[in-house]
Write a protein that holds these residues in place. Structure first.
Motif, PDB file in Angstrom:
ATOM      1  N   VAL A 209      31.720  54.846  39.847  1.00 25.33           N
ATOM      2  CA  VAL A 209      30.959  55.281  38.665  1.00 25.33           C
ATOM      3  C   VAL A 209      31.880  55.457  37.455  1.00 25.33           C
ATOM      4  O   VAL A 209      31.552  55.047  36.339  1.00 25.33           O
ATOM      5  CB  VAL A 209      30.209  56.608  38.983  1.00 25.33           C
ATOM      6  CG1 VAL A 209      29.722  57.282  37.720  1.00 25.33           C
ATOM      7  CG2 VAL A 209      29.045  56.353  39.918  1.00 25.33           C
ATOM      8  N   GLY A 210      33.045  56.053  37.685  1.00 24.30           N
ATOM      9  CA  GLY A 210      33.977  56.308  36.583  1.00 24.30           C
ATOM     10  C   GLY A 210      34.381  55.029  35.867  1.00 24.30           C
ATOM     11  O   GLY A 210      34.462  54.994  34.635  1.00 24.30           O
ATOM     12  N   PHE A 211      34.585  53.965  36.643  1.00 28.59           N
ATOM     13  CA  PHE A 211      34.994  52.683  36.062  1.00 28.59           C
ATOM     14  C   PHE A 211      33.835  52.075  35.253  1.00 28.59           C
ATOM     15  O   PHE A 211      34.037  51.518  34.180  1.00 28.59           O
ATOM     16  CB  PHE A 211      35.421  51.737  37.187  1.00 28.59           C
ATOM     17  CG  PHE A 211      36.138  50.515  36.713  1.00 28.59           C
ATOM     18  CD1 PHE A 211      37.461  50.586  36.309  1.00 28.59           C
ATOM     19  CD2 PHE A 211      35.481  49.290  36.650  1.00 28.59           C
ATOM     20  CE1 PHE A 211      38.121  49.458  35.858  1.00 28.59           C
ATOM     21  CE2 PHE A 211      36.139  48.155  36.209  1.00 28.59           C
ATOM     22  CZ  PHE A 211      37.458  48.233  35.804  1.00 28.59           C
ATOM     23  N   ALA A 212      32.620  52.220  35.790  1.00 32.85           N
ATOM     24  CA  ALA A 212      31.440  51.662  35.107  1.00 32.85           C
ATOM     25  C   ALA A 212      31.186  52.388  33.783  1.00 32.85           C
ATOM     26  O   ALA A 212      30.932  51.751  32.754  1.00 32.85           O
ATOM     27  CB  ALA A 212      30.224  51.774  36.017  1.00 32.85           C
ATOM     28  N   LEU A 213      31.285  53.713  33.808  1.00 30.16           N
ATOM     29  CA  LEU A 213      31.014  54.467  32.575  1.00 30.16           C
ATOM     30  C   LEU A 213      32.115  54.279  31.531  1.00 30.16           C
ATOM     31  O   LEU A 213      31.870  54.447  30.338  1.00 30.16           O
ATOM     32  CB  LEU A 213      30.810  55.947  32.882  1.00 30.16           C
ATOM     33  CG  LEU A 213      29.540  56.306  33.662  1.00 30.16           C
ATOM     34  CD1 LEU A 213      29.277  57.791  33.612  1.00 30.16           C
ATOM     35  CD2 LEU A 213      28.314  55.565  33.137  1.00 30.16           C
ATOM     36  N   ALA A 214      33.300  53.902  31.986  1.00 30.35           N
ATOM     37  CA  ALA A 214      34.381  53.624  31.030  1.00 30.35           C
ATOM     38  C   ALA A 214      34.010  52.416  30.160  1.00 30.35           C
ATOM     39  O   ALA A 214      34.421  52.346  28.991  1.00 30.35           O
ATOM     40  CB  ALA A 214      35.686  53.384  31.774  1.00 30.35           C
ATOM     41  N   ALA A 215      33.210  51.493  30.698  1.00 29.90           N
ATOM     42  CA  ALA A 215      32.760  50.340  29.905  1.00 29.90           C
ATOM     43  C   ALA A 215      31.790  50.792  28.818  1.00 29.90           C
ATOM     44  O   ALA A 215      31.847  50.310  27.673  1.00 29.90           O
ATOM     45  CB  ALA A 215      32.088  49.318  30.811  1.00 29.90           C
ATOM     46  N   VAL A 216      30.900  51.736  29.179  1.00 33.61           N
ATOM     47  CA  VAL A 216      29.961  52.289  28.188  1.00 33.61           C
ATOM     48  C   VAL A 216      30.751  53.011  27.082  1.00 33.61           C
ATOM     49  O   VAL A 216      30.465  52.855  25.897  1.00 33.61           O
ATOM     50  CB  VAL A 216      28.956  53.252  28.873  1.00 33.61           C
ATOM     51  CG1 VAL A 216      27.994  53.842  27.844  1.00 33.61           C
ATOM     52  CG2 VAL A 216      28.178  52.543  29.974  1.00 33.61           C
ATOM     53  N   GLN A 217      31.767  53.762  27.516  1.00 36.60           N
ATOM     54  CA  GLN A 217      32.601  54.490  26.546  1.00 36.60           C
ATOM     55  C   GLN A 217      33.332  53.511  25.624  1.00 36.60           C
ATOM     56  O   GLN A 217      33.390  53.727  24.402  1.00 36.60           O
ATOM     57  CB  GLN A 217      33.618  55.369  27.291  1.00 36.60           C
ATOM     58  CG  GLN A 217      34.535  56.163  26.394  1.00 36.60           C
ATOM     59  CD  GLN A 217      33.853  57.380  25.774  1.00 36.60           C
ATOM     60  OE1 GLN A 217      33.390  58.246  26.491  1.00 36.60           O
ATOM     61  NE2 GLN A 217      33.776  57.435  24.462  1.00 36.60           N
ATOM     62  N   SER A 218      33.852  52.424  26.187  1.00 40.05           N
ATOM     63  CA  SER A 218      34.574  51.429  25.376  1.00 40.05           C
ATOM     64  C   SER A 218      33.649  50.830  24.328  1.00 40.05           C
ATOM     65  O   SER A 218      34.057  50.640  23.176  1.00 40.05           O
ATOM     66  CB  SER A 218      35.110  50.307  26.267  1.00 40.05           C
ATOM     67  OG  SER A 218      35.985  50.826  27.205  1.00 40.05           O
ATOM     68  N   ALA A 219      32.411  50.534  24.733  1.00 38.18           N
ATOM     69  CA  ALA A 219      31.443  49.962  23.791  1.00 38.18           C
ATOM     70  C   ALA A 219      31.155  50.951  22.664  1.00 38.18           C
ATOM     71  O   ALA A 219      31.074  50.575  21.491  1.00 38.18           O
ATOM     72  CB  ALA A 219      30.169  49.577  24.522  1.00 38.18           C
ATOM     73  N   ARG A 220      31.011  52.216  23.020  1.00 35.38           N
ATOM     74  CA  ARG A 220      30.775  53.263  22.004  1.00 35.38           C
ATOM     75  C   ARG A 220      31.973  53.375  21.065  1.00 35.38           C
ATOM     76  O   ARG A 220      31.812  53.428  19.849  1.00 35.38           O
ATOM     77  CB  ARG A 220      30.557  54.615  22.680  1.00 35.38           C
ATOM     78  CG  ARG A 220      29.224  54.733  23.323  1.00 35.38           C
ATOM     79  CD  ARG A 220      28.219  55.312  22.355  1.00 35.38           C
ATOM     80  NE  ARG A 220      26.904  55.299  22.953  1.00 35.38           N
ATOM     81  CZ  ARG A 220      25.796  55.119  22.287  1.00 35.38           C
ATOM     82  NH1 ARG A 220      25.816  54.936  21.002  1.00 35.38           N
ATOM     83  NH2 ARG A 220      24.632  55.130  22.897  1.00 35.38           N
TER      84      ARG A 220
END
Lengths: 141, 143
Positions: free
Chosen positions: A117-128
């Motif tokens: 999950v942490g790796f997946a949400l890091a992609a959302v954070q990068s986009a933000r």
């Protein structure tokens, strides 16, 4: 005469003394409570993303424009990001590439099940962080 | 001249009992409210990400926790729920409480498999939740 006066003054001071022990006890209890609860509570934030599933919505295949899609998947056991054919293993490189893309049409984050999950949400954070206001989370089966 | 020492001591006596009562009530109040706050927020290790860093955080709404092993927890004091139970409970909640605008906060453990998070997201999407907020832990941030 002097002795009598001293004795009277001593008696008076004894009577006027306020016992502060219980107040100090309670104050220390409060202090300890707040110190403990402060250390325990971690500060949280949040990342908002739209939700879509591939079965119901257009996430790339049925639309006129070419949306930006970040795939979060495991390649040979290593969690990775794939964007327009390029593979990244860290979110900083992904973010620098994302920041050069147009932000108007938003970005889709397709998350495969075999990544943390942490790796997946890091992609959302990068986009933000790259400046995308519209980030859509797409769960892959 | 003689002074009556008895009446003076009676006037100057400070009564600390009500203050101690109030202080204890305050302690109990803070302890109980913090327990309530913990009841919907399970002990999970959230992804260490800065998040959106908005000045004002929105109201949490429904909090769905996913622990390291993929268990879905709605209330800490209760047993983990299945996907079907989650679907039913959310439907009941959104039907009975229309004021929350279907606000959902997903608190998923960073070590958990994204497969479980995906299943929960699919359930949310099926019942008509358009967007969700994913909980993060601000790196090095303590309240």
């Amino acid at each position: 005469m002097n002795r009598r006066r001293e004795a009277r003054a001593r008696r008076r001071s004894q009577r006027l003394g306020v016992n502060l022990t219980s107040m100090i006890d309670v104050t220390f209890l409060l202090l300890v409570y707040f110190m403990v609860s402060t250390v325990m509570a971690r500060q949280e934030d949040q990342l908002t993303s739209s939700l879509q599933t591939r079965d119901s919505d257009a996430t790339g295949s049925q639309v006129d424009f070419q949306p930006q899609i970040i795939e979060v998947l495991s390649i040979e056991g290593t969690p990775s990001y794939r964007l327009a054919g390029r593979v990244f293993t860290d979110d900083r490189s992904l973010e620098s590439v994302l920041s050069e893309l147009p932000h108007e049409i938003g970005v889709f984050v397709r998350v495969h099940p075999n990544v943390p999950v942490g790796f997946a949400l890091a992609a959302v954070q990068s986009a933000r962080n790259a400046g995308f206001a519209q980030v859509t989370y797409v769960p892959e089966k | 001249m003689r002074f009556s020492s008895g009446s003076k001591s009676r006037e100057l006596l400070v009564e600390l009992t009500p203050m101690i009562d109030v202080v204890f009530l305050l302690i109990i109040f803070f302890m109980v409210t913090s327990e309530f706050a913990r009841d919907v927020r399970a002990e999970v290790e959230l992804p260490k990400l800065p998040g959106e860093q908005l000045e004002e955080n929105e109201e949490a709404g429904v909090v769905v926790n996913i622990d390291e092993h993929g268990n879905i927890i709605l209330n800490v004091s209760e047993e983990p729920v299945t996907l079907e139970q989650l679907r039913k409970q959310l439907q009941v909640f959104f039907i009975t409480d229309t004021s929350t605008e279907q606000r959902v906060l997903l608190r998923a453990d960073r070590r958990a498999s994204a497969g479980r998070l995906n299943e929960v997201v699919r359930v949310l999407h099926e019942i008509g939740v358009p967007a969700a907020r994913m909980g993060t832990e601000i790196p090095g941030g303590l309240q």
